[in-house]
Every structure is written in structure tokens, then in C-alpha cells.
Design a protein around this motif. Structure first.
Motif, short mmCIF file in Angstrom:
data_model
loop_
_atom_site.label_atom_id
_atom_site.label_comp_id
_atom_site.label_asym_id
_atom_site.label_seq_id
_atom_site.Cartn_x
_atom_site.Cartn_y
_atom_site.Cartn_z
N GLU A 9 0.87 -0.88 0.00
CA GLU A 9 0.19 -0.11 0.47
C GLU A 9 0.62 0.94 0.14
OE1 GLU A 9 -3.11 -0.42 -1.09
OE2 GLU A 9 -3.74 -2.50 -0.86
N LEU A 12 2.03 2.01 -3.21
CA LEU A 12 1.09 2.27 -4.73
C LEU A 12 0.88 3.94 -4.57
CD1 LEU A 12 -1.58 -0.25 -4.18
CD2 LEU A 12 -0.21 -0.28 -5.93
N ASP A 13 0.53 4.68 -2.75
CA ASP A 13 0.30 5.61 -2.28
C ASP A 13 1.80 6.57 -2.75
OD1 ASP A 13 -1.24 4.94 -0.62
OD2 ASP A 13 -0.18 5.00 1.10
N MET A 16 0.61 6.77 -6.19
CA MET A 16 0.13 8.28 -6.64
C MET A 16 0.20 9.54 -6.62
SD MET A 16 -2.92 5.96 -7.87
CE MET A 16 -4.00 7.67 -8.39
N ASN A 36 -4.89 -3.78 -8.08
CA ASN A 36 -5.36 -2.85 -7.11
C ASN A 36 -4.67 -1.27 -7.07
OD1 ASN A 36 -2.87 -2.21 -3.73
ND2 ASN A 36 -5.47 -2.04 -3.94
N LEU A 37 -3.61 -1.35 -8.22
CA LEU A 37 -3.18 -0.14 -8.72
C LEU A 37 -4.04 0.60 -9.17
CD1 LEU A 37 -1.18 2.58 -9.02
CD2 LEU A 37 -0.42 1.09 -10.53
N ARG A 40 -7.41 2.69 -7.63
CA ARG A 40 -6.50 4.43 -7.10
C ARG A 40 -6.76 4.80 -8.75
NH1 ARG A 40 -2.66 4.20 -2.22
NH2 ARG A 40 -3.11 2.51 -0.98
N GLU A 44 -8.99 8.44 -10.10
CA GLU A 44 -8.80 9.95 -9.68
C GLU A 44 -9.57 10.23 -11.01
OE1 GLU A 44 -6.05 11.64 -8.09
OE2 GLU A 44 -6.23 10.22 -6.81
#
Length: 200
Positions: A9, A12-13, A16, A36-37, A40, A44
Motif C-alpha cells: 500500500e 501505491l501511495d 499516486m 490494486n493500482l 486507485r 482519479e
């Protein structure tokens, strides 16, 4: 949706945050896995085009059922294929992400990745992460042992940086490096990321 580790996670943070800072509007996640990405990216609103590519048809089916919930999102295209081979569906994106993927390839195929992604697609931004093998002793791994049975290699920081700088130099990119996860003063962070950018 599948739950991921705190380290994943955090990866991925970081992805982003870089994508937002760079103001990109189109992204291809190569080796997208179960999405998972992608989830996210879909959240957006500024992103106008999202491409997910994976060699596993089963993983893409998870994206369709669990991320897209069986619906069609006109911004999102899924491609069953390998990022070692060119695909017209990826061309023209501003950014490419490759998160914890290259270590699953035979090292002899990395030249194809360079040709396809950096020389062929030539996006203005590439984010690529891989395990930092220097950190492996913190996981209790002996030298030569890797974090996953499917990994074909894991590199320490010096080897990864040499490889990334070579790609950057040959293909007209600048590159900077990030450590992701709680770091060790001597061993670095568990994940290492290269951020490649093409000058305007």
C-alpha cells in the motif's frame, strides 16, 4: 478486493503521489495483476486514459469482476499480454508504472523491456519498483534467497541503480531513486523505486 500488505500500500501511495505531482492524464500499469493500482487510478477524475496489462488472463478477470464490478469504464482498457512485446493499445500514454514486476522476468528479457517501454512507448514518465535485496537479511533471508518463489532475481541498490542509469542514459531520461518502507541505516528500504522522466 484482495487485501495487500502495508508495504505494498505504501508503494501505491508513492506511485499516486508522483503521478499527481507530475499532472499526468494517461497511465499504463504494466504487470497490473489483480488491479490494486488500477482501482486507485480509476478513482482519479483527472485521469482520462488508464491501461492495465498483464500476462495472466485470470488476473485480468479479477480486475473486471472486482475492480470494475463487471461494468465498462470508457477510460479503462485491459490488455492480455506481456510488456516485453509492443502493443498498440499502450502507445501514447504519458506515464507507465511497473510495480514489483521485473523481478518475475528472466534477466535476459530485460533488454526487451527496455526496447519496448523506454525506446518504443517512450512515455514522459516511468515508475518502476523492485525489492531491495540489500534489505533481505532483515527478513531472515540467507544470501541468494529471494522473497518470493516466483522471483527470477533480486538486486541490491548498487546493481539496480547501475541498470536504471544505463537505461536512462541510452533513452534520453533523467532518473531519481526512492526508498519505500521503513528503512535501515545500512541496508536501505525494503523496496527501491526508479522514477524516470523525459525532459520537456
Amino acid at each position: 478486493m484482495t487485501m495487500y500488505s502495508p508495504l505494498h500500500e505504501e508503494r501505491l501511495d508513492t506511485v499516486m503521489a508522483v503521478l499527481r505531482a507530475e499532472g499526468v492524464r494517461s497511465v499504463a500499469d504494466l504487470g497490473c495483476g489483480s488491479g490494486n493500482l488500477i482501482a486507485r487510478l480509476l478513482a482519479e477524475p483527472r485521469l482520462e486514459r488508464i491501461v492495465g496489462m498483464d500476462a495472466s488472463g485470470m488476473a485480468l478477470q479479477v480486475v473486471r469482476s472486482e475492480v470494475l464490478n463487471g461494468r465498462i469504464d470508457p477510460r479503462c482498457t485491459l490488455i492480455h499480454g506481456s510488456y516485453t512485446e509492443p502493443d498498440a493499445g499502450v502507445r501514447g500514454v504519458e506515464a507507465v508504472t511497473m510495480i514489483e514486476t521485473i523481478e518475475h522476468l528472466d534477466p535476459q528479457r530485460l533488454g526487451r523491456v527496455e526496447q519496448t517501454v523506454f525506446a518504443g512507448y517512450a512515455p514522459r514518465l516511468v515508475l518502476l519498483s523492485t525489492p531491495n535485496a540489500d534489505y533481505n537479511p532483515r527478513y531472515g533471508l540467507a544470501p541468494g534467497k529471494w522473497r518470493d518463489a516466483d522471483h527470477k532475481f533480486e538486486w541490491g541498490r548498487a546493481r539496480f541503480r547501475d541498470w536504471a542509469r544505463g537505461i536512462a542514459g541510452r533513452n534520453g531520461y533523467a532518473v531519481r531513486f526512492l526508498g519505500i518502507g521503513e528503512g535501515d541505516a545500512d541496508l536501505g528500504a525494503p523496496t527501491q523505486m526508479a522514477v524516470f522522466s523525459r525532459p520537456d
